[in-house]
Scaffold this active site. Structure first.
Site, PDB file in Angstrom:
ATOM      1  CG  ASP A  28      39.881  48.994  33.757  1.00 60.07           C
ATOM      2  OD1 ASP A  28      39.150  48.931  32.743  1.00 60.07           O
ATOM      3  OD2 ASP A  28      39.461  48.785  34.909  1.00 60.07           O
ATOM      4  CG  ASP A  29      44.330  46.157  30.361  1.00 57.58           C
ATOM      5  OD1 ASP A  29      44.228  46.923  29.388  1.00 57.58           O
ATOM      6  OD2 ASP A  29      45.365  45.999  31.013  1.00 57.58           O
TER       7      ASP A  29
END
Ligand code: WTA
Length: 727
Positions: A598-599
């Protein structure tokens, strides 16, 4: 106080007459699915009139309190996992049992702790499937306990009050200290009494913003003692970040410190705390009481002389104030699912999430993983280098070691000050048996040169551990071969703030390690690897790392936002907890964590959301747009690379860079400041306007030959321009 007044096996009066029987009526614990933290602030707790810990502190012959706990049976089952695991075969058998019957497995493990009231036979339930109703996890339903009691009183009552509980090593060599279990319990009780005098009771949130001094774990334990919920904010966070966290959990009380030194840098924590309190006030949230620990060799006078700001009526100095409060304080028995703490962590969106852990399951899991991961025996000197501002400090500096009656080393400084030999000197000085640290620290020490090891023996070491990020084989070997002289197993522990305790790790001496792999799941942990369509992969494979079922210290909610909890962790693939990590499983069933999918960037083992950094940069008036990516960094694991698009007509210059950099430092903290700011002509976006982050990651990492398909970009030429403008 004469001990003989109490028959063997009975508990001191304060415990025997305590509120446990009223507790179910008084408390509002977590409902199975929805978190309700707060009992109204200021609601008085019910206390017995005569606290009698003194008796127990001098009465080592008193039987452990559990022997007369209401609801406990006379014939106790044999507790499980009391001995270390010797072989893979033993692990396999126990692991199979933990999966086949988790409720009885963890129930038997939990027999090792004191429960004021035992859990129900059907104490465990859960739902991980958003399509089948609200997500919920429950362990030890019906049980009442207190983690502070288990971490301190239990040991004092069994005659270990004079054993060291914590050893403190200050920033400068020679500045040190120590506290016994009795001394820690005394200070915890005084602080708990002070908090009660401020109206703090069960379910109220208390913010803690302190450097690594012994009073930080003491503050956590004092909250737990009275059923308050602690929210520790890492001392490296800025005023903005502290304010946001205090506001979110409505903390009315702040426990802090004048400041401290990290290497040669002075940290003015109280000044930052004051700014944060002002920010809260300007947005309508009032912090009423601030207790300030004077972390100065000359105590309060020295801190005052150094100009620590102080607000009369709101602030009080820790040492003289607590001296006025009794060193005895009753324990608040709380249901197993009573909230224990919040810890804010970064996710994919801008606002950090308040990860919520509850009491019973967290206690059992943190203690059990500590014991087995490090082959920890009571009295062992255990050193976890993490700050209590992160989950590792919660579980493996404070709660886990103390629940096991270990001696926990609290180090205020940094491993390179005054020289890169500092860690090794501390290990020799205190005869540390287990040393638990982050790969980033090892890489930085490794770069300083092997000669820094030569003046120390490190003979006391028995187990080495790492946490926070993948450990590269080079660092693993350096740790194992040089630091541990090839004698000590290296335990690479994979886990998360959300998991509360270790999830995948090699149990020392039970099966062979492979440098870079966290190897196998802990008891009760069932990892699953999915492909991106959600199909479970079998055998050797690589994909997204999920958990099929809860373990006792599963996060129970995101504070104030159960929906976000459900969407974030359980929404992407119904039926599973989504870790946010990728993983590979090899032919031996070993897991290799491949990093976040994910980020979230992992800088020196600190989790930072790209969105948080982006919004701090974008707050600058000359910034049109910013996008942040992680790139491989030789020491920090990942570095922060910011692509910044300036507004029309703004001419890029170094002053602007500095201002944007400062924006990040003041909004989040210095540790989140970008390593690189790249003046970008534009960002690679799809036709629907979504930033193609994969492309940014490749450009940041200098991997422009691996960009993949960029044909769906609205303007594919931007990629070439970005590569050309990189310096
Ligand atoms: C990463 C820290 C590889 C992972 C305890 C995880 C690791 C995130 C390891 C959680 C490890 C942690 N090997 N990666 N041994 N340990 N991670 O919440 O990406 O600060 O999701 O908890 O760190 O970071 P957090």
């Amino acid at each position: 106080m004469k001990c003989s007044a109490l028959p063997a096996g009975s508990r001191p009066q304060a415990l025997a007459t305590h509120t446990s029987m009223q507790a179910p009526l008084l408390l509002r614990s977590l409902a199975p699915s929805v978190p309700k933290l707060a009992q109204p602030a200021g609601t008085p707790l019910v206390h017995s009139s005569l606290p009698c810990y003194r008796k127990s502190r001098s009465c080592s012959h008193l039987a452990s309190a559990s022997s007369t706990a209401p609801g406990s049976t006379t014939m106790k089952p044999q507790p499980l996992l009391t001995n270390f695991i010797q072989s893979k075969e033993e692990y396999d058998a126990l692991y199979a049992r933990s999966i086949a019957d988790p409720a009885s497995f963890w129930g038997d493990v939990a027999e090792q702790f004191h429960w004021e009231k035992k859990w129900d036979p059907d104490h465990h339930s859960f739902n991980f499937d958003v399509t089948k109703g609200p997500i919920n996890v429950e362990w030890f339903k019906g049980g009442f306990t207190n983690i502070c009691y288990n971490a301190l009183d239990r040991h004092v009552m069994t005659g270990h009050g004079n054993q060291h509980c914590m050893l403190f090593e200050g920033n400068e060599p020679g500045s040190d200290g120590a506290m016994t279990y009795t001394q820690v319990l005394d200070e915890v009780c005084r602080l708990a009494n002070w908090m009660k005098a401020q109206g703090i009771g069960k379910g109220d949130c208390v913010a803690i913003y302190m450097p690594m001094v012994m009073q930080l774990p003491i503050a956590m334990l004092a909250c737990a003692r009275i059923g308050a919920v602690h929210s520790v904010v890492f001392g490296g966070f800025s005023a903005d970040a502290l304010a946001g966290r205090m506001e979110d959990c409505k903390a009315r009380v702040l426990l802090t410190c004048n400041g401290g030194m990290r290497a040669t840098k002075k940290i003015e924590l109280k000044q930052i705390a004051d700014q944060a309190i002002e920010m809260c006030a300007s947005r309508g949230h009032t912090v009423d009481s601030v207790l300030v620990f004077a972390n100065h060799k000359d105590g309060v006078a020295g801190a005052e002389a150094a100009g620590t700001p102080f607000t009369q009526g709101r602030d009080a100095w820790w040492q003289p104030t607590l001296a006025e409060f009794p060193a005895l304080c009753d324990v608040a028995w709380v249901p197993a699912e009573h909230p224990l703490f919040l810890l804010y962590t970064s996710g994919s969106t801008g606002k950090p999430k308040g990860v919520l852990h509850t009491t019973g399951g967290y206690m059992v899991y943190a203690a059990t993983t500590t014991k087995h991961a490090f082959q920890l025996q009571p009295g062992d000197v255990f050193w976890c280098t993490a700050d209590c501002g992160w989950i590792t400090g919660h579980s493996y500096l404070a709660y886990g070691p103390l629940l096991n009656r270990a001696v926990s080393v609290v180090f205020e400084g940094v491993p390179t000050h005054p020289t890169p030999a500092r860690s090794w000197e501390i290990i020799d000085k205190y005869q540390v048996k287990q040393f638990y640290t982050a790969p980033t620290a090892l890489r930085s020490l490794m770069r300083s040169g092997d000669e820094w090891l030569s003046s120390t023996s490190r003979q006391s070491l028995q187990v080495l551990g790492t946490v926070g990020e993948p450990i590269n084989p080079e660092a693993w070997h350096w740790f194992h071969d040089l630091v541990g002289n090839g004698r000590c197993p290296v335990v690479d522990t994979w886990w998360q703030t959300e998991t509360g305790g270790h999830m995948i790790l090699p149990l020392p001496r039970a099966w062979p390690a492979k440098p870079g792999s966290a190897t196998l799941p802990f008891f009760g942990v069932e990892p699953v690897i999915l492909d991106d369509k959600g199909v479970e992969l079998q055998g050797e494979c690589e994909g997204l790392l999920m958990m099929r079922r809860p373990w006792p210290s599963t996060l129970r909610s995101v504070y104030g936002d159960h929906k976000r909890y459900e969407e974030n962790y359980f929404g992407p693939y119904p039926g599973y907890y989504f870790t946010g990590d990728g993983a590979r499983r090899d032919k031996d069933g070993y897991y290799w964590i491949t990093g976040r999918v994910d980020d979230v960037i992992n800088v020196s083992g600190h989790r930072i959301g790209t969105a948080e950094v982006e919004s701090a940069i974008a707050a600058h008036h000359d910034c049109a747009e910013a996008a942040v990516a992680g790139y491989e960094h030789p020491v920090k694991g990942q570095g922060i690379y910011a692509f910044v698009v300036l507004k029309e007509g703004v001419v890029p210059n170094d002053q602007l860079k500095k201002e944007m950099w400062t924006n990040v430092r003041t909004t989040i903290g210095a540790f989140a400041a970008p390593d690189v700011i790249h003046w970008a002509p534009g960002l690679p976006k799809t036709r629907s306007g979504k930033i193609m982050r994969r492309v940014l990651r490749k450009i940041a990492g200098g991997q422009e030959n691996e960009l993949g398909d960029t044909s769906t970009l609205a303007d594919p030429s931007i990629v070439r321009q970005l590569i050309e403008t990189r310096n």
